[in-house]
Every structure is written in C-alpha cells, then in structure tokens.
Design a protein around this motif. Structure first.
Motif, PDB file in Angstrom:
ATOM      1  N   SER A 105     -86.514 -20.562  40.457  1.00  0.00           N
ATOM      2  CA  SER A 105     -85.784 -21.660  39.829  1.00  0.00           C
ATOM      3  C   SER A 105     -84.338 -21.239  39.609  1.00  0.00           C
ATOM      4  CB  SER A 105     -86.468 -21.993  38.504  1.00  0.00           C
ATOM      5  OG  SER A 105     -85.829 -23.070  37.900  1.00  0.00           O
ATOM      6  N   PRO A 106     -83.364 -22.124  39.741  1.00  0.00           N
ATOM      7  CA  PRO A 106     -83.472 -23.575  39.811  1.00  0.00           C
ATOM      8  C   PRO A 106     -83.594 -24.126  41.222  1.00  0.00           C
ATOM      9  CG  PRO A 106     -81.170 -23.007  39.652  1.00  0.00           C
ATOM     10  CD  PRO A 106     -81.961 -21.704  39.643  1.00  0.00           C
ATOM     11  N   PHE A 107     -83.802 -23.289  42.223  1.00  0.00           N
ATOM     12  CA  PHE A 107     -83.885 -23.772  43.589  1.00  0.00           C
ATOM     13  C   PHE A 107     -85.266 -24.336  43.878  1.00  0.00           C
ATOM     14  CE2 PHE A 107     -80.893 -20.120  43.807  1.00  0.00           C
ATOM     15  CZ  PHE A 107     -79.742 -20.868  43.977  1.00  0.00           C
ATOM     16  N   ARG A 108     -85.325 -25.370  44.712  1.00  0.00           N
ATOM     17  CA  ARG A 108     -86.605 -25.881  45.177  1.00  0.00           C
ATOM     18  C   ARG A 108     -87.106 -24.965  46.269  1.00  0.00           C
ATOM     19  NH1 ARG A 108     -88.045 -30.998  43.202  1.00  0.00           N
ATOM     20  NH2 ARG A 108     -89.996 -30.360  44.123  1.00  0.00           N
ATOM     21  N   VAL A 109     -88.356 -24.640  46.242  1.00  0.00           N
ATOM     22  CA  VAL A 109     -88.921 -23.807  47.295  1.00  0.00           C
ATOM     23  C   VAL A 109     -89.407 -24.714  48.413  1.00  0.00           C
ATOM     24  CG1 VAL A 109     -89.544 -21.961  45.726  1.00  0.00           C
ATOM     25  CG2 VAL A 109     -91.186 -23.751  46.206  1.00  0.00           C
ATOM     26  N   PRO A 110     -89.606 -24.164  49.593  1.00  0.00           N
ATOM     27  CA  PRO A 110     -90.065 -24.999  50.700  1.00  0.00           C
ATOM     28  C   PRO A 110     -91.384 -25.679  50.372  1.00  0.00           C
ATOM     29  CG  PRO A 110     -89.372 -22.861  51.485  1.00  0.00           C
ATOM     30  CD  PRO A 110     -89.397 -22.787  49.983  1.00  0.00           C
ATOM     31  N   LEU A 111     -91.559 -26.862  50.945  1.00  0.00           N
ATOM     32  CA  LEU A 111     -92.833 -27.547  50.804  1.00  0.00           C
ATOM     33  C   LEU A 111     -93.950 -26.638  51.273  1.00  0.00           C
ATOM     34  CD1 LEU A 111     -92.016 -31.060  52.263  1.00  0.00           C
ATOM     35  CD2 LEU A 111     -92.600 -30.534  49.906  1.00  0.00           C
ATOM     36  N   GLU A 112     -95.038 -26.698  50.562  1.00  0.00           N
ATOM     37  CA  GLU A 112     -96.209 -25.948  50.985  1.00  0.00           C
ATOM     38  C   GLU A 112     -97.160 -26.942  51.644  1.00  0.00           C
ATOM     39  OE1 GLU A 112     -95.767 -22.366  47.775  1.00  0.00           O
ATOM     40  OE2 GLU A 112     -96.982 -24.057  47.189  1.00  0.00           O
ATOM     41  N   ARG A 113     -98.417 -26.692  51.605  1.00  0.00           N
ATOM     42  CA  ARG A 113     -99.388 -27.530  52.309  1.00  0.00           C
ATOM     43  C   ARG A 113     -99.323 -28.990  51.849  1.00  0.00           C
ATOM     44  NH1 ARG A 113    -105.881 -26.968  51.960  1.00  0.00           N
ATOM     45  NH2 ARG A 113    -106.391 -28.486  53.566  1.00  0.00           N
ATOM     46  N   ILE A 114     -99.456 -29.895  52.807  1.00  0.00           N
ATOM     47  CA  ILE A 114     -99.505 -31.336  52.553  1.00  0.00           C
ATOM     48  C   ILE A 114    -100.785 -31.864  53.185  1.00  0.00           C
ATOM     49  CG2 ILE A 114     -98.366 -33.571  52.838  1.00  0.00           C
ATOM     50  CD1 ILE A 114     -95.800 -31.996  53.564  1.00  0.00           C
ATOM     51  N   VAL A 115    -101.544 -32.645  52.432  1.00  0.00           N
ATOM     52  CA  VAL A 115    -102.729 -33.287  52.993  1.00  0.00           C
ATOM     53  C   VAL A 115    -102.558 -34.799  52.901  1.00  0.00           C
ATOM     54  CG1 VAL A 115    -104.316 -31.370  52.593  1.00  0.00           C
ATOM     55  CG2 VAL A 115    -103.984 -33.072  50.810  1.00  0.00           C
ATOM     56  N   LEU A 116    -103.107 -35.482  53.892  1.00  0.00           N
ATOM     57  CA  LEU A 116    -102.976 -36.932  53.993  1.00  0.00           C
ATOM     58  C   LEU A 116    -104.340 -37.606  53.937  1.00  0.00           C
ATOM     59  CD1 LEU A 116    -100.507 -37.098  57.027  1.00  0.00           C
ATOM     60  CD2 LEU A 116     -99.936 -37.333  54.598  1.00  0.00           C
ATOM     61  N   ALA A 117    -104.335 -38.870  53.544  1.00  0.00           N
ATOM     62  CA  ALA A 117    -105.539 -39.701  53.600  1.00  0.00           C
ATOM     63  C   ALA A 117    -105.107 -41.137  53.860  1.00  0.00           C
ATOM     64  CB  ALA A 117    -106.328 -39.626  52.298  1.00  0.00           C
ATOM     65  N   ILE A 118    -105.831 -41.805  54.738  1.00  0.00           N
ATOM     66  CA  ILE A 118    -105.615 -43.230  54.992  1.00  0.00           C
ATOM     67  C   ILE A 118    -106.711 -43.971  54.243  1.00  0.00           C
ATOM     68  CG2 ILE A 118    -105.543 -45.040  56.743  1.00  0.00           C
ATOM     69  CD1 ILE A 118    -104.703 -42.850  58.764  1.00  0.00           C
ATOM     70  N   ASP A 119    -106.317 -44.964  53.452  1.00  0.00           N
ATOM     71  CA  ASP A 119    -107.285 -45.741  52.678  1.00  0.00           C
ATOM     72  C   ASP A 119    -108.220 -46.479  53.640  1.00  0.00           C
ATOM     73  OD1 ASP A 119    -108.653 -47.629  51.115  1.00  0.00           O
ATOM     74  OD2 ASP A 119    -106.920 -48.010  49.840  1.00  0.00           O
ATOM     75  N   PRO A 120    -109.525 -46.169  53.630  1.00  0.00           N
ATOM     76  CA  PRO A 120    -110.445 -46.818  54.566  1.00  0.00           C
ATOM     77  C   PRO A 120    -110.663 -48.301  54.270  1.00  0.00           C
ATOM     78  CG  PRO A 120    -111.666 -45.457  53.024  1.00  0.00           C
ATOM     79  CD  PRO A 120    -110.207 -45.212  52.765  1.00  0.00           C
ATOM     80  N   ASN A 121    -110.349 -48.731  53.055  1.00  0.00           N
ATOM     81  CA  ASN A 121    -110.514 -50.134  52.700  1.00  0.00           C
ATOM     82  C   ASN A 121    -109.259 -50.962  52.949  1.00  0.00           C
ATOM     83  OD1 ASN A 121    -113.208 -49.883  51.707  1.00  0.00           O
ATOM     84  ND2 ASN A 121    -112.334 -48.803  49.958  1.00  0.00           N
ATOM     85  N   ASP A 122    -108.114 -50.290  53.068  1.00  0.00           N
ATOM     86  CA  ASP A 122    -106.848 -50.980  53.305  1.00  0.00           C
ATOM     87  C   ASP A 122    -105.890 -49.986  53.958  1.00  0.00           C
ATOM     88  OD1 ASP A 122    -104.608 -52.553  53.336  1.00  0.00           O
ATOM     89  OD2 ASP A 122    -104.658 -53.037  51.204  1.00  0.00           O
ATOM     90  N   GLU A 123    -105.891 -49.944  55.283  1.00  0.00           N
ATOM     91  CA  GLU A 123    -105.142 -48.923  56.009  1.00  0.00           C
ATOM     92  C   GLU A 123    -103.633 -49.039  55.889  1.00  0.00           C
ATOM     93  OE1 GLU A 123    -106.382 -48.008  59.971  1.00  0.00           O
ATOM     94  OE2 GLU A 123    -108.454 -47.709  59.368  1.00  0.00           O
ATOM     95  N   LYS A 124    -103.156 -50.049  55.183  1.00  0.00           N
ATOM     96  CA  LYS A 124    -101.709 -50.094  54.935  1.00  0.00           C
ATOM     97  C   LYS A 124    -101.295 -49.026  53.927  1.00  0.00           C
ATOM     98  CE  LYS A 124    -101.183 -53.086  50.970  1.00  0.00           C
ATOM     99  NZ  LYS A 124    -100.432 -54.119  50.347  1.00  0.00           N
ATOM    100  N   ASN A 125    -102.266 -48.456  53.226  1.00  0.00           N
ATOM    101  CA  ASN A 125    -101.993 -47.422  52.223  1.00  0.00           C
ATOM    102  C   ASN A 125    -102.322 -46.040  52.770  1.00  0.00           C
ATOM    103  OD1 ASN A 125    -101.276 -49.317  50.155  1.00  0.00           O
ATOM    104  ND2 ASN A 125    -103.447 -49.740  49.889  1.00  0.00           N
ATOM    105  N   VAL A 126    -101.322 -45.168  52.764  1.00  0.00           N
ATOM    106  CA  VAL A 126    -101.477 -43.786  53.202  1.00  0.00           C
ATOM    107  C   VAL A 126    -101.083 -42.899  52.036  1.00  0.00           C
ATOM    108  CG1 VAL A 126    -100.721 -42.034  54.852  1.00  0.00           C
ATOM    109  CG2 VAL A 126    -100.954 -44.422  55.579  1.00  0.00           C
ATOM    110  N   TYR A 127    -101.932 -41.940  51.706  1.00  0.00           N
ATOM    111  CA  TYR A 127    -101.698 -41.067  50.556  1.00  0.00           C
ATOM    112  C   TYR A 127    -101.294 -39.668  51.012  1.00  0.00           C
ATOM    113  CZ  TYR A 127    -103.966 -44.760  47.947  1.00  0.00           C
ATOM    114  OH  TYR A 127    -104.268 -45.967  47.394  1.00  0.00           O
ATOM    115  N   ALA A 128    -100.382 -39.056  50.263  1.00  0.00           N
ATOM    116  CA  ALA A 128     -99.953 -37.675  50.524  1.00  0.00           C
ATOM    117  C   ALA A 128    -100.036 -36.888  49.223  1.00  0.00           C
ATOM    118  CB  ALA A 128     -98.529 -37.647  51.061  1.00  0.00           C
ATOM    119  N   LEU A 129    -100.708 -35.754  49.289  1.00  0.00           N
ATOM    120  CA  LEU A 129    -100.798 -34.822  48.165  1.00  0.00           C
ATOM    121  C   LEU A 129    -100.246 -33.499  48.678  1.00  0.00           C
ATOM    122  CD1 LEU A 129    -101.922 -34.049  45.304  1.00  0.00           C
ATOM    123  CD2 LEU A 129    -104.051 -33.437  46.477  1.00  0.00           C
ATOM    124  N   TYR A 130     -99.250 -32.957  47.972  1.00  0.00           N
ATOM    125  CA  TYR A 130     -98.683 -31.714  48.465  1.00  0.00           C
ATOM    126  C   TYR A 130     -98.418 -30.715  47.359  1.00  0.00           C
ATOM    127  CZ  TYR A 130     -93.860 -33.031  47.128  1.00  0.00           C
ATOM    128  OH  TYR A 130     -92.731 -33.374  46.442  1.00  0.00           O
TER     129      TYR A 130
END
Length: 186
Positions: A105-130
């Motif tokens: 800190s105070p610097f941002r570190v590089p992004l680490e792992r990112i996982v995605l999910a497409i909503d199976p009930n409404d594919e217009k929604n894509v989720y990202a958790l990182y």
C-alpha cells in the motif's frame, strides 16, 4: 465447447486458445504466448455462443505493459470480435493498475485470479469475482480480499456487488472478512 458451432475453448496461462470444430490445430484467440502474465484464464460460453474470458494481472511485481493490457474481463461476440468489458479503469471499482506499479500500500497490486459465471436463468447477467490483491490482517486493518460484480450485457454496465460478500462478525485471518488466499479459494 461453444454450443453454436462446436469450437473448443481453453483458458491457459496468459491466453485463450480455440480448437475450431473438425480441426486438429489450436488457434490463439486472445492474449500473448510467452507473455509475463502468470495466471490461469477463466473461460465461459453462453448458449448463444458468446464467449467470456477473465485474465488476471501478472502475479509478479511490478506490473508490465503486457499484463496491464490483458488483465480484466473480455467478451467475444458471435462475429469473433473481442472487447474488454472490465479492466483498464472500467468500471471504476474494478482494480486499476499502472505499468511498473505494485507491491505494498498505497499501490494497487496486480489483479489476481478472476472467476466468471453466466446466469443460467438470464444470460444477460455475467458475474465476476476476483481476488483484489489485498492481504487482510486481523491485527491490522481487516478488509475483504475480493471484489464482486455483475455485468448486464444489454446495457453494457457493471454493478458493484462487493458489499454483499460474506462478512461474519469479528475477524478470523484466512477466513473473515472474505478471504481468497490470493485467489486459490475462489
């Protein structure tokens, strides 16, 4: 496997590779072979054949031109064009890195792992958790080690859902607030 045309996609170290249906030769779709990014790319494909890929930043510090150019979430439309939909300062809450920056800190570190999910009930929604590069410490300042958002493909906008990540009362190193072990636990 793309359900529309049968092409096989693979998220590898620093690249998205595609094996066109009926062929035996892999094609580099996105990323840079032998680049400096050191994370596994997550790939998801919708029933409409739209492909999403999530590139972490380089795990080593400082960041590089290659890692900053690739990191984030990408979308491949049905015509084959890739567009970065998160990263590089968009949306504002998504981790932003500058070439040569990283570390404590105070610097941002590089992004680490990112996982995605497409909503199976409404594919217009894509989720990202990182994994956001924060290392929480109950003896210091406890903080969530992840960010979470939803992308609406019809409006092209992100909603920050990070405030809804699990947060038990008190603090427990490696567990609470939301801990990722640099992305391993995602």
């Amino acid at each position: 496997v793309n359900p529309v045309n049968g092409d096989l996609y693979a998220g590898t170290l620093n690249t998205v590779m595609r094996l066109p249906f009926g062929t035996s030769s892999w094609v580099l779709e996105l990323g840079a072979i032998a680049g400096t990014t050191t994370g596994v790319v997550d790939v998801k494909i919708g029933t409409d054949g739209v492909v999403y890929a999530a590139f972490p930043g380089n795990g080593a510090r400082p960041t590089t031109a290659t890692s900053v150019a690739n990191e984030g979430v990408w979308r491949r439309n049905t015509l084959g064009s890739w567009t970065r939909i998160a990263g590089g300062g968009t949306p504002a809450w998504f981790n932003v890195n500058t070439i040569g920056i990283g570390g404590t800190s105070p610097f941002r570190v590089p992004l680490e792992r990112i996982v995605l999910a497409i909503d199976p009930n409404d594919e217009k929604n894509v989720y990202a958790l990182y994994s956001n590069g924060v290392s929480s410490d109950c003896a210091g300042t406890p903080a969530p080690e992840a960010e979470f958002g939803k992308y609406d493909t019809t409006t092209g906008t992100w909603i920050d859902l990070s405030a809804g990540l699990p947060d038990e009362m008190g603090c427990s190193n490696g567990n609470d607030p939301f801990a990722t072990q640099t992305g391993y636990d995602l």
